[in-house]
Design an enzyme around this catalytic site. Structure first.
Site, PDB file in Angstrom:
ATOM      1  N   GLY A  23       0.804  -1.213   0.000  1.00 25.80           N
ATOM      2  CA  GLY A  23       0.000   0.000   0.000  1.00 25.80           C
ATOM      3  C   GLY A  23       0.844   1.274   0.000  1.00 25.80           C
ATOM      4  O   GLY A  23       1.917   1.332  -0.617  1.00 25.80           O
ATOM      5  N   ILE A  24       0.352   2.279   0.706  1.00 24.78           N
ATOM      6  CA  ILE A  24       1.017   3.583   0.722  1.00 24.78           C
ATOM      7  C   ILE A  24       2.418   3.473   1.325  1.00 24.78           C
ATOM      8  O   ILE A  24       3.385   4.025   0.788  1.00 24.78           O
ATOM      9  CB  ILE A  24       0.161   4.605   1.523  1.00 24.78           C
ATOM     10  CG1 ILE A  24      -1.171   4.870   0.796  1.00 24.78           C
ATOM     11  CG2 ILE A  24       0.928   5.909   1.717  1.00 24.78           C
ATOM     12  CD1 ILE A  24      -2.182   5.667   1.626  1.00 24.78           C
ATOM     13  N   ASP A  41       4.852  -4.541  15.501  1.00 27.48           N
ATOM     14  CA  ASP A  41       3.512  -3.988  15.645  1.00 27.48           C
ATOM     15  C   ASP A  41       3.675  -2.596  16.258  1.00 27.48           C
ATOM     16  O   ASP A  41       4.244  -2.467  17.354  1.00 27.48           O
ATOM     17  CB  ASP A  41       2.701  -4.911  16.579  1.00 27.48           C
ATOM     18  CG  ASP A  41       1.277  -4.431  16.793  1.00 27.48           C
ATOM     19  OD1 ASP A  41       1.009  -3.220  16.651  1.00 27.48           O
ATOM     20  OD2 ASP A  41       0.434  -5.278  17.130  1.00 27.48           O
ATOM     21  N   ASN A  86       3.191   5.588   9.149  1.00 29.87           N
ATOM     22  CA  ASN A  86       2.175   5.323   8.132  1.00 29.87           C
ATOM     23  C   ASN A  86       1.169   4.244   8.524  1.00 29.87           C
ATOM     24  O   ASN A  86       0.024   4.288   8.098  1.00 29.87           O
ATOM     25  CB  ASN A  86       2.890   4.918   6.830  1.00 29.87           C
ATOM     26  CG  ASN A  86       1.942   4.258   5.854  1.00 29.87           C
ATOM     27  OD1 ASN A  86       1.142   4.922   5.196  1.00 29.87           O
ATOM     28  ND2 ASN A  86       1.987   2.926   5.770  1.00 29.87           N
ATOM     29  N   TYR A 126     -12.418   5.683  12.988  1.00 29.73           N
ATOM     30  CA  TYR A 126     -11.317   6.086  12.101  1.00 29.73           C
ATOM     31  C   TYR A 126     -11.137   7.607  12.133  1.00 29.73           C
ATOM     32  O   TYR A 126     -10.009   8.114  12.252  1.00 29.73           O
ATOM     33  CB  TYR A 126     -11.605   5.594  10.684  1.00 29.73           C
ATOM     34  CG  TYR A 126     -10.481   5.808   9.704  1.00 29.73           C
ATOM     35  CD1 TYR A 126      -9.344   5.003   9.735  1.00 29.73           C
ATOM     36  CD2 TYR A 126     -10.547   6.810   8.739  1.00 29.73           C
ATOM     37  CE1 TYR A 126      -8.307   5.188   8.832  1.00 29.73           C
ATOM     38  CE2 TYR A 126      -9.521   6.999   7.833  1.00 29.73           C
ATOM     39  CZ  TYR A 126      -8.396   6.181   7.879  1.00 29.73           C
ATOM     40  OH  TYR A 126      -7.372   6.380   6.990  1.00 29.73           O
ATOM     41  N   LYS A 139      -7.787   9.575  13.277  1.00 32.09           N
ATOM     42  CA  LYS A 139      -7.013  10.423  12.362  1.00 32.09           C
ATOM     43  C   LYS A 139      -7.054  11.891  12.802  1.00 32.09           C
ATOM     44  O   LYS A 139      -6.108  12.652  12.561  1.00 32.09           O
ATOM     45  CB  LYS A 139      -7.510  10.251  10.927  1.00 32.09           C
ATOM     46  CG  LYS A 139      -7.227   8.849  10.361  1.00 32.09           C
ATOM     47  CD  LYS A 139      -5.730   8.530  10.360  1.00 32.09           C
ATOM     48  CE  LYS A 139      -5.422   7.205   9.684  1.00 32.09           C
ATOM     49  NZ  LYS A 139      -3.984   6.882   9.676  1.00 32.09           N
ATOM     50  N   THR A 141      -5.154   1.133  -2.780  1.00 36.68           N
ATOM     51  CA  THR A 141      -4.232   0.265  -2.040  1.00 36.68           C
ATOM     52  C   THR A 141      -4.937  -1.057  -1.771  1.00 36.68           C
ATOM     53  O   THR A 141      -6.163  -1.158  -1.948  1.00 36.68           O
ATOM     54  CB  THR A 141      -3.836   0.899  -0.693  1.00 36.68           C
ATOM     55  OG1 THR A 141      -5.014   1.049   0.094  1.00 36.68           O
ATOM     56  CG2 THR A 141      -3.155   2.235  -0.878  1.00 36.68           C
ATOM     57  N   PRO A 142      -4.202  -2.085  -1.301  1.00 43.42           N
ATOM     58  CA  PRO A 142      -4.859  -3.354  -0.986  1.00 43.42           C
ATOM     59  C   PRO A 142      -6.030  -3.193  -0.027  1.00 43.42           C
ATOM     60  O   PRO A 142      -7.057  -3.854  -0.181  1.00 43.42           O
ATOM     61  CB  PRO A 142      -3.729  -4.173  -0.357  1.00 43.42           C
ATOM     62  CG  PRO A 142      -2.489  -3.640  -0.988  1.00 43.42           C
ATOM     63  CD  PRO A 142      -2.740  -2.161  -1.171  1.00 43.42           C
TER      64      PRO A 142
END
Ligand code: NAD
Length: 248
Positions: free
Chosen positions: A19-20, A60, A87, A152, A156, A189-190
């Site tokens: 991904g990113i 992790d 990230n 989320y 964020k 992304t995935p």
């Protein structure tokens, strides 16, 4: 004037298996940096790190002792750390009344604690080396709300504000560390491709005035910019890379 090269710079990217984060690790590699890549997806991380000729560490981001060990490994091996890209992160769709407390806590542990622990443990080493740049991956949902993503958005939003507070602490300390956040719109992304149907992705595409999703490399190039000397007077800033999503 072209910006400085990243040759010889030591860079740490979390969530770098794909991904990113995977694109960010590739972008820094192409610019000559030494990249330490971390992820919980062991085999995928090893494959990607090997393909780039970089170091992969299974870690992790919610594990504090793991952060201590990781930063010590970087200090022992390289003696310095110039760039930290926090990230790693994830999200899911669920209305507030449906969210289990343990799911909320795990999301906060990764998306918020992970960024906190990364900065807490990396800043002393970065400061001893004379400074550097931290880039924290927030989201457009770190500045605007969205039904179904309360957890989320909360996580964020925390990354957005933690970034500003730590940017001010670093500026006050005069340690040469700049701290900024990136706010992508939806990125191919995935995590997006695996969880959404083509029809759902079409709906997301239409949310962006530029009428498409981002390519992970577009987020990676913005990360390079924030980490580079071209962004030398930027700290505590939110860089929106969202095809106009938050402009309306
Ligand atoms: N894809 C999007 O549309 C989008 C939009 C805005 C922001 N973001 C943010 O960008 C970041 C990367 O997202 P992505 O779309 O590339 O996701 P992704 O799932 O494709 O990749 C994320 C990577 O992080 C890793 N990871 C997850 N939990 C981890 C943990 N506890 N410790 C270490 N690694 C962990 C995963 O294994 C994976 O390799 C996330 O913070 C995400 O919230 C993504």
């Amino acid at each position: 004037m072209a910006r400085d090269s990243f040759a010889g710079k030591i860079c740490l990217v979390t969530g770098a298996a794909r991904g990113i984060g995977g694109a960010i690790a590739r972008a820094f590699t192409e610019e000559g940096a030494q990249v330490v890549m971390t992820d919980v997806l062991g085999p995928e991380l090893d494959d990607h790190a090997n393909s780039l000729g970089q170091i992969g560490v299974h870690h992790d981001v919610a594990d504090e002792q793991g952060w201590r060990d990781l930063i010590k490994m970087i200090e022992d091996r390289f003696g310095r750390l110039d760039i930290l890209v926090n990230n790693a992160g994830y999200g899911w769709l669920k209305n507030i009344t449906e969210i289990a407390l343990e799911d909320w806590r795990r999301l906060m542990a990764v998306n918020v604690d992970g960024v906190f622990l990364g900065m807490k443990h990396a800043i002393p080493l970065m400061a001893r080396g004379g400074g550097g740049a931290i880039v924290n991956m927030s989201s457009m949902y770190g500045t605007v709300g969205n039904a179904g993503t309360a957890a989320y958005c909360a996580s964020k939003g925390a990354v957005t504000m933690m970034t500003k507070a730590v940017a001010l602490e670093c500026a006050e300390a005069g340690n040469g560390i700049r701290v900024n956040s990136i706010h992508p719109g939806y990125v191919r992304t995935p995590s997006v491709a695996e969880t959404l149907t083509t029809e759902q992705i079409d709906v997301l595409r239409a949310l962006h005035p530029m009428d498409r999703l981002a390519d992970p490399m577009e987020i990676a190039r913005s990360t390079l910019f924030l980490a580079s000397s071209d962004a030398s007077f930027m700290t505590g800033a939110e860089l929106h890379v969202d095809g106009g999503f938050t402009a309306r």
